[in-house]
Design a protein around this motif. Structure first.
Motif, PDB file in Angstrom:
ATOM      1  N   PHE A 111     111.140 -98.917 118.058  1.00  0.00           N
ATOM      2  CA  PHE A 111     110.648 -99.955 118.956  1.00  0.00           C
ATOM      3  C   PHE A 111     109.459-100.642 118.285  1.00  0.00           C
ATOM      4  O   PHE A 111     108.387-100.070 118.154  1.00  0.00           O
TER       5      PHE A 111
ATOM      6  N   TRP B  85     115.810 -96.324 120.065  1.00  0.00           N
ATOM      7  CA  TRP B  85     115.592 -97.773 120.104  1.00  0.00           C
ATOM      8  C   TRP B  85     115.925 -98.420 118.777  1.00  0.00           C
ATOM      9  O   TRP B  85     115.712 -97.830 117.727  1.00  0.00           O
TER      10      TRP B  85
ATOM     11  N   TRP C 172     115.257-105.558 121.944  1.00  0.00           N
ATOM     12  CA  TRP C 172     115.298-104.099 121.794  1.00  0.00           C
ATOM     13  C   TRP C 172     116.542-103.585 122.511  1.00  0.00           C
ATOM     14  O   TRP C 172     116.845-104.012 123.628  1.00  0.00           O
TER      15      TRP C 172
ATOM     16  N   THR D 261     115.330-102.474 117.074  1.00  0.00           N
ATOM     17  CA  THR D 261     114.704-103.776 117.299  1.00  0.00           C
ATOM     18  C   THR D 261     115.408-104.818 116.445  1.00  0.00           C
ATOM     19  O   THR D 261     115.585-104.608 115.239  1.00  0.00           O
TER      20      THR D 261
ATOM     21  N   LEU E 165     115.390-106.775 126.448  1.00  0.00           N
ATOM     22  CA  LEU E 165     115.550-105.320 126.299  1.00  0.00           C
ATOM     23  C   LEU E 165     116.843-104.887 126.969  1.00  0.00           C
ATOM     24  O   LEU E 165     117.140-105.315 128.090  1.00  0.00           O
TER      25      LEU E 165
END
Lengths: 201, 386
Positions: free
Chosen positions: B293, B317, B310, B319, B67
């Motif tokens: 996300f 966000w 992410w 992904t 992330l």
């Protein structure tokens, strides 16, 4: 360069090889699980090629007196012919499994080395083992052992492990390609240097 | 002097991380991750925090979750971020690294206290006996963060029940004093089976089957004539068929790379959220990036290759993940309903969807849409429920 004549004893093995490869391609493309579908044809192809190559080697031993150079040329040509018969299927399979062109050409090189290697084994067994029953056992038993045992341990020594790895561009494929190219090269060198009296039938 | 000041600044950033409600990270759920960052230097800090964690095991295969969060801190400032963080079996710790101008300046690791079962929580005051006690102000806006709870007890709230709790109840099977109109259930096997059969485009059977039969039929006599010394016909024949196969190989290469499904389940009782399932299968190795996300919905037996990344950017966000050839992946998220253009058309739910999602299908209406995005063709189904 004169194209060698195909021994009559090899017409059916070559045709049978092509028919089984075609059936294998259709089975692989129709297989419902894509993970199996991606390797099934390669497994079928490399296994059948090994058997065909053993038969080429054995049939070539009974083909009559020839010089070493001519014999080697014939073995190389028939190994190439086996590959050429499967080439249309491989091209179709490349498209359906999205293999890259480098993978495809590396696989071709491996298949040629694999086929030629087993052709030499078939020829050598015909020279060394005169009793047909024992030769049959040594030929197919040895091929099965060399093909299947490395699969259990994941060694890059069997076509069943090396060809799918090359197709998917995994490291093991390159090791296997180097191994088989090396063994074929050693086979050719050994062919030139072996005592001519006992081998040039 | 200024250089020294900046160098000192780079090492002065402190990070602290805590995963899970009450420090308990629930396995197979999206947990809250609190990240505290403090800048104890008189210069502002601009950089990126990267959080990573490994899931799985060497014998089941491992995957990496990653992330990225941009961070800007004023001098002597402190900030606390709450981000969703999926915890799976095998994840024993998370690693936090701070990067500035592409250079890692600090890193820490935080051990996780794993909890195999979902939690029982209560929202107060007055608090009721429960494993985790929350104040109304702690109810997250993102329903995914309530996933670790199996049950939430709360007295009548002064305002309406938050949509996050309703979405958690409807889509994630949470139990509370609010009774949802239905609870969604995902049946992994039918969904996985259907996706396994996905092909971006099937083989060109009308060309392939007759071609193979003709090839094998003509090959026999030509091999026979070769054994009688006439090699020319066979070589020309092989060259012609190989050329056809080469043409087929090149022609098929231009086909679509990824086939994907998007299923959106909406409930009129939860207007702000819907559940989205994205399932895709790839023909070749592909990198996919989706807005929002997303988390893995159908973990397979092996985790090998199921990495997820992410990144937070100006649009929220995003992904990123890779699709291995022939290996489908299903991801889910809870998000505001999308507006599709062109508008979807009404349709009957396909059989695979009915068997994959446990829903009151007799009350459902389904719409269908086909979305094209680059080399990806996505077939969308929007399910409307009360």
């Amino acid at each position: 360069m004169k194209i060698p004549v195909l021994p009559a004893a090899l017409v059916t093995p070559f045709h049978g090889f092509a028919i089984l490869c075609g059936a294998g391609l259709l089975a692989a493309l129709l297989w419902p699980d894509p993970l199996v579908s991606r390797v099934l044809f390669l497994h079928i192809l490399v296994f059948l090629q090994g058997i065909l190559s053993l038969q080429i080697g054995e049939a070539e031993y009974g083909y009559g007196p020839l010089s070493l150079r001519a014999r080697l040329g014939r073995l190389l040509f028939f190994s190439f012919l086996g590959l050429a018969l499967a080439l249309p299927f491989l091209l179709v399979y490349r498209a359906e499994t999205a293999a890259s062109w480098p993978s495809f050409f590396a696989s071709l090189a491996f298949l040629f080395a694999h086929g030629f290697g087993w052709t030499l084994v078939g020829y050598a067994l015909a020279v060394v083992v005169r009793w047909e029953g024992l030769r049959f056992l040594a030929k197919y038993g040895g091929f099965l052992v060399v093909s299947l045992i490395p699969v259990v341990f994941g060694w890059p020594a069997s076509g069943l492990t090396v060809l799918p790895a090359l197709w998917e561009r995994r490291e093991m494929g390159w090791l296997g390609l180097a191994l088989y190219l090396g063994l074929s090269g050693v086979g050719v060198i050994w062919w030139w240097r072996k005592p001519k009296r006992s081998w040039a039938k | 002097m200024i250089f020294l000041l900046w160098a000192f600044c780079a090492f002065a950033l402190e990070t602290k991380v805590e995963v899970g409600w009450g420090g308990q990270a629930v396995v197979s759920a999206v947990n809250p991750l609190w990240l505290s960052v403090s800048n104890s230097h008189p210069a502002p800090f601009s950089g990126e925090v990267r959080i990573s964690g490994k899931i799985g095991s060497p014998w089941r295969g491992e995957a990496l979750y990653h992330l990225k969060l941009p961070v800007f801190l004023a001098p002597y400032a402190r900030a606390r971020f709450l981000v969703p963080w999926p915890v799976e079996l095998g994840m024993t710790s998370v690693f936090v690294s701070v990067f500035s101008e592409g250079r890692e300046i600090s890193s820490t690791a935080a051990e996780l206290f794993l909890n195999p079962g979902r939690l029982h929580g209560a929202i107060g005051p007055p608090f009721r006996p429960a494993e985790i006690l929350l104040s109304p102000a702690e109810i997250p806006k993102d329903p995914l963060l309530l996933w670790p709870f199996s049950r939430l007890d709360f007295p009548p709230l002064p305002q309406d029940i938050p949509d996050a709790i309703k979405a958690w109840s409807v889509f994630l099977g949470g139990e509370s004093t609010w009774e949802p109109p239905f609870r969604l259930g995902i049946r992994p096997e039918p969904l996985s089976q259907h996706l396994r059969g996905l092909r971006p485009s099937p083989p060109l059977w009308p060309a392939l089957v007759p071609g193979i039969f003709l090839y094998l039929l003509l090959l026999g006599p030509l091999l026979g004539s070769f054994s009688r010394g006439r090699a020319g016909y066979l070589l020309v024949f092989l060259a012609v068929f190989s050329s056809f196969a080469l043409f087929y190989s090149v022609y098929r290469e231009a086909g679509p790379g990824v086939a994907a499904y998007l299923v959106e389940v909406r409930s009129s009782s939860v207007p702000r959220f819907c559940l989205e399932l994205w399932g895709g299968a790839s023909w070749r190795g592909e990198e996919v990036e989706l807005p929002g996300f997303w988390v893995e919905a159908l973990p397979e037996r092996g985790w090998e290759g199921l990495d997820l990344e992410w990144a937070y950017g100006p649009d929220g966000w995003r992904t990123r993940f890779s699709l291995a050839p022939g290996r489908p992946r299903v991801l889910l998220r809870l998000a505001p309903p999308q507006v599709f253009s062109p508008p979807p058309a009404k349709t009957a739910p396909p059989a695979w969807l009915v068997s994959a999602l446990a829903l009151p299908w007799d009350q459902a209406s389904v719409e269908h849409i086909v979305l094209h995005e680059g080399r990806r063709k996505t077939e969308g189904f929007i399910v409307f429920l009360p």
